[in-house]
Design an enzyme around this catalytic site. Structure first.
Site, short mmCIF file in Angstrom:
data_model
loop_
_atom_site.label_atom_id
_atom_site.label_comp_id
_atom_site.label_asym_id
_atom_site.label_seq_id
_atom_site.Cartn_x
_atom_site.Cartn_y
_atom_site.Cartn_z
CG ASP A 155 -5.80 2.78 4.59
OD1 ASP A 155 -5.08 2.96 5.62
OD2 ASP A 155 -5.41 3.85 3.82
CG MET A 205 -5.00 9.90 0.71
SD MET A 205 -3.76 9.78 1.94
CE MET A 205 -2.83 8.63 1.73
CG HIS A 258 -2.56 1.08 1.38
ND1 HIS A 258 -3.19 1.14 0.55
CD2 HIS A 258 -2.00 2.20 1.73
CE1 HIS A 258 -4.12 1.85 0.92
NE2 HIS A 258 -2.80 2.53 1.79
CG MET A 292 -0.27 11.46 1.65
SD MET A 292 -0.16 11.38 3.60
CE MET A 292 -0.61 9.85 3.96
CG MET A 333 -10.15 7.33 4.59
SD MET A 333 -8.90 5.89 3.46
CE MET A 333 -7.09 6.70 5.45
C1 DX5 Z 1 -4.06 7.34 5.96
C2 DX5 Z 1 -2.80 6.18 4.72
C3 DX5 Z 1 -2.63 4.68 5.95
C4 DX5 Z 1 -2.40 4.63 7.10
C5 DX5 Z 1 -1.88 3.35 7.53
O1 DX5 Z 1 -3.47 8.34 5.84
O2 DX5 Z 1 -3.98 6.14 4.24
O3 DX5 Z 1 -2.78 4.40 5.02
O4 DX5 Z 1 -1.07 5.88 7.73
O5 DX5 Z 1 -1.48 3.66 8.68
P1 DX5 Z 1 -1.30 3.39 10.61
O6 DX5 Z 1 -1.45 1.76 9.67
O7 DX5 Z 1 -0.62 3.48 11.36
O8 DX5 Z 1 -3.10 3.96 10.74
ZN ZN Z 2 -3.88 4.45 2.70
#
Ligand code: DX5
Ligand code: ZN
Length: 219
Positions: free
Chosen positions: A176, A69, A34, A38, A138
């Site tokens: 996620d 994102m 994954h 960002m 999410m």
């Molecule tokens: C958040 C992300 C994630 C997330 C996962 O914006 O999409 O993929 O960071 O990390 P953990 O498992 O640390 O929440």
């Molecule tokens: Zn993610």
């Protein structure tokens, strides 16, 4: 029932060693990787882009599950497809026309994911579910790893599962954010079949990746 798959988020990996970290994930039994992209605009954090994905793709034959994102997302979809993303997941709020962004990903022969923020309702995507390969729910507000899991999103997973059965569709349900050994079971029971996890996989049990992946899959 769909097979439970683990998609470790490299957001919690050692960024100076990303190639090695991905190899460790592959050895540890990850089903995919994954990648959290960002832009410092759609979310208040900045990570990696296509050149890094392209370089990492050469290090691994695993599926690249790329979570965009970024906004506006549409004009960048092709760059991520060319860099080697296998699944491209976008947020409805990040495009002016969700349908054309979905079609764009399909034209590029990539799997289409659409992600719902904790506050985004299922209605936003119900008309598109027949074209989507994956819905990413999410369970934190996107932007950072290591946040606290929001159990209130599980109801959306249950609802999506019902819709999938009723309409005879086949999309995957991925969750996620904040996934750990205490909540992975409820997420799976609600209907998620792909679990994303960063902190738990890289930091629990002194960073024993294989153990953490096995535990998430089986708890
Ligand atoms: C958040 C992300 C994630 C997330 C996962 O914006 O999409 O993929 O960071 O990390 P953990 O498992 O640390 O929440
Ligand atoms: Zn993610």
């Amino acid at each position: 029932m769909k097979k439970i798959q683990i998609s470790p988020s490299i957001l919690s990996a050692d960024f100076s060693q990303l190639g090695n970290e991905i190899k460790k994930l592959e050895k540890g039994g990850a089903d995919m990787i994954h990648v959290d992209v960002m832009d410092g605009h759609f979310v208040p954090n900045l990570t990696i882009g296509p050149p890094v994905i392209k370089a990492l793709k050469k290090q691994s034959s695993m599926i690249f599950d790329v979570h965009l994102m970024i906004s506006p997302v549409h004009k960048y979809i092709e760059d991520y497809a060319l860099a080697g993303a296998d699944i491209i997941t976008i947020h409805p709020e990040a495009t002016d026309d969700l349908n054309s962004s979905i079609l764009k990903i399909k034209e590029l022969n990539k799997k289409v994911g659409v992600s719902l923020n904790p506050k985004t309702k299922i209605d936003t995507i119900t008309d598109h579910l027949n074209k989507i390969d994956l819905v990413l729910i999410m369970s934190v507000n996107p932007g950072f790893g290591g946040q606290k899991f929001m159990p209130e999103v599980l109801i959306k997973i249950k609802e999506l599962k019902k819709i999938r059965e009723k309409e005879n569709l086949n999309f995957d349900i991925e969750i996620d954010g904040g996934i750990n050994f205490d909540n992975s079971k409820e997420a799976i029971e609600a209907g998620a079949n792909i679990l994303v996890s960063g902190t738990t996989i890289f930091k629990s049990n002194d960073g024993d990746i294989k153990k953490n992946i096995d535990l998430l899959r089986s708890t």
